[in-house]
Design a protein around this motif. Structure first.
Motif, PDB file in Angstrom:
ATOM      1  N   TYR A  10       0.817  -1.209   0.000  1.00  0.00           N
ATOM      2  CA  TYR A  10       0.000   0.000   0.000  1.00  0.00           C
ATOM      3  C   TYR A  10       0.850   1.259   0.000  1.00  0.00           C
ATOM      4  O   TYR A  10       1.944   1.283   0.558  1.00  0.00           O
ATOM      5  N   LEU A  11       0.286   2.300  -0.592  1.00  0.00           N
ATOM      6  CA  LEU A  11       0.807   3.649  -0.457  1.00  0.00           C
ATOM      7  C   LEU A  11      -0.270   4.455   0.252  1.00  0.00           C
ATOM      8  O   LEU A  11      -1.432   4.459  -0.170  1.00  0.00           O
ATOM      9  N   VAL A  12       0.106   5.131   1.325  1.00  0.00           N
ATOM     10  CA  VAL A  12      -0.808   5.946   2.121  1.00  0.00           C
ATOM     11  C   VAL A  12      -0.375   7.399   1.977  1.00  0.00           C
ATOM     12  O   VAL A  12       0.820   7.701   1.993  1.00  0.00           O
ATOM     13  N   ALA A  13      -1.348   8.294   1.851  1.00  0.00           N
ATOM     14  CA  ALA A  13      -1.069   9.726   1.738  1.00  0.00           C
ATOM     15  C   ALA A  13      -1.313  10.392   3.091  1.00  0.00           C
ATOM     16  O   ALA A  13      -2.428  10.811   3.386  1.00  0.00           O
ATOM     17  N   PRO A  14      -0.281  10.481   3.936  1.00  0.00           N
ATOM     18  CA  PRO A  14      -0.486  11.048   5.269  1.00  0.00           C
ATOM     19  C   PRO A  14      -0.901  12.507   5.235  1.00  0.00           C
ATOM     20  O   PRO A  14      -1.625  12.971   6.109  1.00  0.00           O
ATOM     21  N   ARG A  15      -0.483  13.239   4.213  1.00  0.00           N
ATOM     22  CA  ARG A  15      -0.797  14.665   4.132  1.00  0.00           C
ATOM     23  C   ARG A  15      -2.112  14.933   3.407  1.00  0.00           C
ATOM     24  O   ARG A  15      -2.446  16.066   3.121  1.00  0.00           O
ATOM     25  N   GLY A  16      -2.837  13.882   3.083  1.00  0.00           N
ATOM     26  CA  GLY A  16      -4.166  14.053   2.497  1.00  0.00           C
ATOM     27  C   GLY A  16      -4.175  14.018   0.990  1.00  0.00           C
ATOM     28  O   GLY A  16      -3.328  13.402   0.352  1.00  0.00           O
ATOM     29  N   HIS A  17      -5.154  14.695   0.437  1.00  0.00           N
ATOM     30  CA  HIS A  17      -5.367  14.724  -1.011  1.00  0.00           C
ATOM     31  C   HIS A  17      -4.393  15.725  -1.627  1.00  0.00           C
ATOM     32  O   HIS A  17      -4.695  16.907  -1.745  1.00  0.00           O
ATOM     33  N   VAL A  18      -3.232  15.223  -2.014  1.00  0.00           N
ATOM     34  CA  VAL A  18      -2.161  16.042  -2.561  1.00  0.00           C
ATOM     35  C   VAL A  18      -1.982  15.702  -4.041  1.00  0.00           C
ATOM     36  O   VAL A  18      -2.660  14.817  -4.582  1.00  0.00           O
ATOM     37  N   GLN A  19      -1.040  16.394  -4.694  1.00  0.00           N
ATOM     38  CA  GLN A  19      -0.887  16.221  -6.141  1.00  0.00           C
ATOM     39  C   GLN A  19      -0.656  14.768  -6.547  1.00  0.00           C
ATOM     40  O   GLN A  19      -1.251  14.290  -7.508  1.00  0.00           O
ATOM     41  N   TRP A  20       0.194  14.039  -5.802  1.00  0.00           N
ATOM     42  CA  TRP A  20       0.469  12.671  -6.255  1.00  0.00           C
ATOM     43  C   TRP A  20      -0.770  11.799  -6.174  1.00  0.00           C
ATOM     44  O   TRP A  20      -0.936  10.881  -6.985  1.00  0.00           O
ATOM     45  N   THR A  21      -1.680  12.057  -5.225  1.00  0.00           N
ATOM     46  CA  THR A  21      -2.884  11.229  -5.126  1.00  0.00           C
ATOM     47  C   THR A  21      -3.833  11.522  -6.283  1.00  0.00           C
ATOM     48  O   THR A  21      -4.445  10.607  -6.834  1.00  0.00           O
ATOM     49  N   HIS A  22      -3.946  12.787  -6.653  1.00  0.00           N
ATOM     50  CA  HIS A  22      -4.783  13.141  -7.805  1.00  0.00           C
ATOM     51  C   HIS A  22      -4.212  12.512  -9.084  1.00  0.00           C
ATOM     52  O   HIS A  22      -4.952  11.980  -9.918  1.00  0.00           O
ATOM     53  N   ASN A  23      -2.879  12.594  -9.222  1.00  0.00           N
ATOM     54  CA  ASN A  23      -2.232  12.008 -10.401  1.00  0.00           C
ATOM     55  C   ASN A  23      -2.377  10.490 -10.425  1.00  0.00           C
ATOM     56  O   ASN A  23      -2.590   9.894 -11.481  1.00  0.00           O
ATOM     57  N   MET A  24      -2.287   9.859  -9.254  1.00  0.00           N
ATOM     58  CA  MET A  24      -2.420   8.401  -9.173  1.00  0.00           C
ATOM     59  C   MET A  24      -3.818   7.962  -9.612  1.00  0.00           C
ATOM     60  O   MET A  24      -3.966   6.977 -10.339  1.00  0.00           O
ATOM     61  N   ARG A  25      -4.830   8.685  -9.162  1.00  0.00           N
ATOM     62  CA  ARG A  25      -6.200   8.346  -9.582  1.00  0.00           C
ATOM     63  C   ARG A  25      -6.335   8.429 -11.094  1.00  0.00           C
ATOM     64  O   ARG A  25      -6.967   7.581 -11.723  1.00  0.00           O
ATOM     65  N   ALA A  26      -5.757   9.466 -11.684  1.00  0.00           N
ATOM     66  CA  ALA A  26      -5.867   9.653 -13.132  1.00  0.00           C
ATOM     67  C   ALA A  26      -5.057   8.611 -13.898  1.00  0.00           C
ATOM     68  O   ALA A  26      -5.518   8.089 -14.917  1.00  0.00           O
ATOM     69  N   ALA A  27      -3.862   8.291 -13.405  1.00  0.00           N
ATOM     70  CA  ALA A  27      -2.963   7.384 -14.123  1.00  0.00           C
ATOM     71  C   ALA A  27      -3.269   5.909 -13.857  1.00  0.00           C
ATOM     72  O   ALA A  27      -2.974   5.055 -14.683  1.00  0.00           O
ATOM     73  N   GLY A  28      -3.801   5.602 -12.667  1.00  0.00           N
ATOM     74  CA  GLY A  28      -4.092   4.212 -12.325  1.00  0.00           C
ATOM     75  C   GLY A  28      -2.872   3.393 -11.959  1.00  0.00           C
ATOM     76  O   GLY A  28      -2.935   2.172 -11.866  1.00  0.00           O
ATOM     77  N   GLY A  29      -1.749   4.071 -11.756  1.00  0.00           N
ATOM     78  CA  GLY A  29      -0.525   3.376 -11.392  1.00  0.00           C
ATOM     79  C   GLY A  29       0.667   4.278 -11.582  1.00  0.00           C
ATOM     80  O   GLY A  29       0.528   5.472 -11.808  1.00  0.00           O
ATOM     81  N   GLY A  30       1.836   3.686 -11.496  1.00  0.00           N
ATOM     82  CA  GLY A  30       3.055   4.466 -11.634  1.00  0.00           C
ATOM     83  C   GLY A  30       4.264   3.584 -11.510  1.00  0.00           C
ATOM     84  O   GLY A  30       4.224   2.400 -11.863  1.00  0.00           O
ATOM     85  N   ARG A  31       5.323   4.158 -10.961  1.00  0.00           N
ATOM     86  CA  ARG A  31       6.576   3.439 -10.769  1.00  0.00           C
ATOM     87  C   ARG A  31       7.096   3.698  -9.371  1.00  0.00           C
ATOM     88  O   ARG A  31       6.966   4.800  -8.854  1.00  0.00           O
TER      89      ARG A  31
END
Length: 152
Positions: free
Chosen positions: A61-82
């Motif tokens: 898992y990846l958890v976003a401790p600081r909340g809804h930040v840029q990487w979380t928005h990008n992750m939702r759009a991309a569906g994954g990453g590296r």
């Protein structure tokens, strides 16, 4: 409605995050540290940020401790990453975890990294009840990640 995001302090930004990122880029994981690379939802360019990879019951898992930040928005759009650790690059797909299913993951995350990120959880900790964890779950995106393949 946007949530207020607590910004990390000067020491975290300028010393701690940089030191962990430097070590991680050289292949030394600090408490599960990785560099997350995810494509920007508008630019399409790779964006990088340090993250803590958490393993609970064999799932990652990846958890976003600081909340809804840029990487979380990008992750939702991309569906994954590296995920990067030194020269090792791993591609993954990501599935966002529903709020009701987050307590076990949030508890494990806080047990491991509360000293580093506890301030972002408003007094909720690893010893909190499932109800208390569910009450803050909407503020902290959680993604279950599945390895697609090692890139290098």
């Amino acid at each position: 409605m946007s949530e207020h995001v607590i910004k990390p302090g000067w020491f975290t930004i300028n010393v701690f995050n940089r030191a962990v990122a430097w070590l991680t880029r050289r292949g030394l994981s600090v408490w599960g540290s990785r560099v997350l690379a995810v494509r920007g939802r508008k630019s399409g360019e790779w964006r990088r940020t340090p993250v803590n990879l958490l393993v609970v019951n064999g799932e990652r898992y990846l958890v976003a401790p600081r909340g809804h930040v840029q990487w979380t928005h990008n992750m939702r759009a991309a569906g994954g990453g590296r995920l990067l650790l030194g020269k090792r690059v791993e591609e993954f797909s990501a599935t966002e975890v529903a709020d009701d299913a987050k307590p076990e993951v949030l508890r494990a995350y806080l047990k491991r990294w509360k000293a580093e990120v506890g301030v972002f959880f408003g007094g909720v900790g690893a010893g909190s009840t499932d109800e208390e964890l569910r009450a803050i779950a909407h503020k902290h995106p959680v993604f279950r990640i599945t390895e697609l393949r090692p890139v290098s």
